[in-house]
Design a protein around this motif. Structure first.
Motif, short mmCIF file in Angstrom:
data_model
loop_
_atom_site.label_atom_id
_atom_site.label_comp_id
_atom_site.label_asym_id
_atom_site.label_seq_id
_atom_site.Cartn_x
_atom_site.Cartn_y
_atom_site.Cartn_z
N ARG A 128 0.86 -1.19 0.00
CA ARG A 128 0.00 0.00 0.00
C ARG A 128 0.90 1.24 0.00
O ARG A 128 1.82 1.34 0.83
CB ARG A 128 -0.92 0.03 1.22
CG ARG A 128 -1.89 -1.14 1.29
CD ARG A 128 -2.99 -0.89 2.30
NE ARG A 128 -2.48 -0.61 3.64
CZ ARG A 128 -3.22 -0.18 4.66
NH1 ARG A 128 -4.52 0.01 4.49
NH2 ARG A 128 -2.70 0.04 5.83
N ASP A 209 -7.84 1.34 -5.85
CA ASP A 209 -8.41 1.72 -4.56
C ASP A 209 -9.57 2.67 -4.87
O ASP A 209 -9.35 3.81 -5.30
CB ASP A 209 -7.34 2.41 -3.71
CG ASP A 209 -7.76 2.57 -2.26
OD1 ASP A 209 -8.97 2.70 -2.00
OD2 ASP A 209 -6.87 2.58 -1.39
N GLY A 238 -7.73 1.88 1.38
CA GLY A 238 -6.70 0.96 1.84
C GLY A 238 -6.93 -0.46 1.38
O GLY A 238 -6.18 -1.37 1.74
N ASP A 276 -2.42 3.83 1.35
CA ASP A 276 -2.45 3.76 2.80
C ASP A 276 -3.01 5.09 3.31
O ASP A 276 -2.36 6.13 3.22
CB ASP A 276 -1.04 3.56 3.35
CG ASP A 276 -1.01 3.42 4.87
OD1 ASP A 276 -1.97 3.86 5.54
OD2 ASP A 276 -0.01 2.89 5.39
#
Length: 307
Positions: A128, A209, A238, A276
């Motif tokens: 991530r 994402d 995430g 992230d």
């Protein structure tokens, strides 16, 4: 939350969701865009039809008394930018610079830039991407976003503006234009509803994402309210979802198989991009609220109602 905000790119997908949310929170909003006004009349809403690259655009006048700039204006999508990089740079990098340069010296305003959470990083070197991940975009779109971020950092060092670049994941949700050929969830949902084949580039393993539109609006407003934060914040769930995952969820909701038109993978599509978001959670108290499958259900419902 009260004050005076400028929203560039207000007629786009994100702008059309942000402006009503700002008005509902008590803000006075100057909404600017190159198209005609898409909003209903409101006593605290002023529409300005402008093009940021137009040297005659009265940007200093528009910026007078502004507390927050939400810079959402962007004329290209990744596929278009790669076809004409010089035009992409002229419209988006130069247009952004003209806006930044028009801010009066000493104006201590907050500048919230809608950057890209996928295109700016390029191929990931970790599971991530955190904000300190190397920026190695593989598309002209990503290069332009990175360049505007760099200029904001530069101006922050020499002026009193307080910028933050929100590296937003792949946006989706009701209100996204299905005719623009951008946004896998919206494109796939429209095709599946109509019985047309979904155009799939590659084998469907490309992972992104995804961020629901309401969650992105919440992130923009939180970033403005905090006032000071890191220069860059990831706005993502995430969690990675593949194109095949989207197709499977659509088939589950529609209770039937969908047609797929498989085409070669595109060079500018990174195979895996997941963000992230922990820094955004710490610094502006943000996290996603709308589960991915629920967001797809809302998107399907909206498209069906418009059909």
């Amino acid at each position: 939350m009260t004050g005076k905000a400028l929203v560039t790119g207000a007629s786009g997908f994100l702008g059309r969701a942000l402006v009503p949310a700002l008005l509902a929170s008590g803000e006075t909003v100057i909404a600017a865009g190159r198209k005609t006004n898409p909003f209903a009349p409101h006593p605290r809403l002023i529409w300005r039809q402008i093009d940021l690259i137009d040297p005659k655009a009265p940007l200093p006048e528009i910026l007078c008394g502004i507390d927050v700039i939400y810079h959402l204006s962007w004329s290209t999508i990744p596929a278009e930018a790669s076809l004409a990089p010089s035009e992409d740079a002229r419209e988006n990098i130069v247009g952004s610079l003209r806006l930044i340069e028009s801010i009066a010296p000493g104006a201590a305003l907050r500048f919230v830039f809608a950057s890209s959470g996928g295109a700016i990083y390029g191929p990931l070197q970790q599971a991530r991407a955190k904000e300190d991940h190397p920026l190695n975009p593989i598309s002209a779109y990503g290069v332009s976003k990175r360049t505007v971020e760099a200029y904001l950092d530069l101006f922050a060092a020499t002026n009193t503006i307080r910028p933050v670049s929100l590296r937003i994941g792949n946006l989706f949700g009701p209100g996204q234009n299905p005719e623009r050929l951008f946004g896998a969830v919206t494109q796939f949902s429209k095709a599946a509803l109509s019985g047309a084949p979904i155009v799939l580039f590659g084998d469907g393993s490309t992972v992104r994402d995804y961020v629901y539109i309401d969650d992105a609006v919440d992130a923009l407003m939180r970033a403005a309210r905090v006032g000071d934060s890191s220069f860059a914040l990831n706005i993502g769930s995430g969690e990675g979802r593949s194109l095949n995952d989207i197709i499977a969820i659509l088939e589950q909701y529609l209770q039937r198989p969908v047609k797929v038109d498989r085409r070669p993978a595109r060079a500018f599509d990174a195979p895996f991009s997941v963000l992230d978001p922990s820094r955004a959670t710490r610094e502006i108290g943000w996290s996603t609220r709308v589960p991915f499958a629920e967001g797809i259900a809302r998107t399907l419902k909206s498209l069906a109602e418009r059909a």
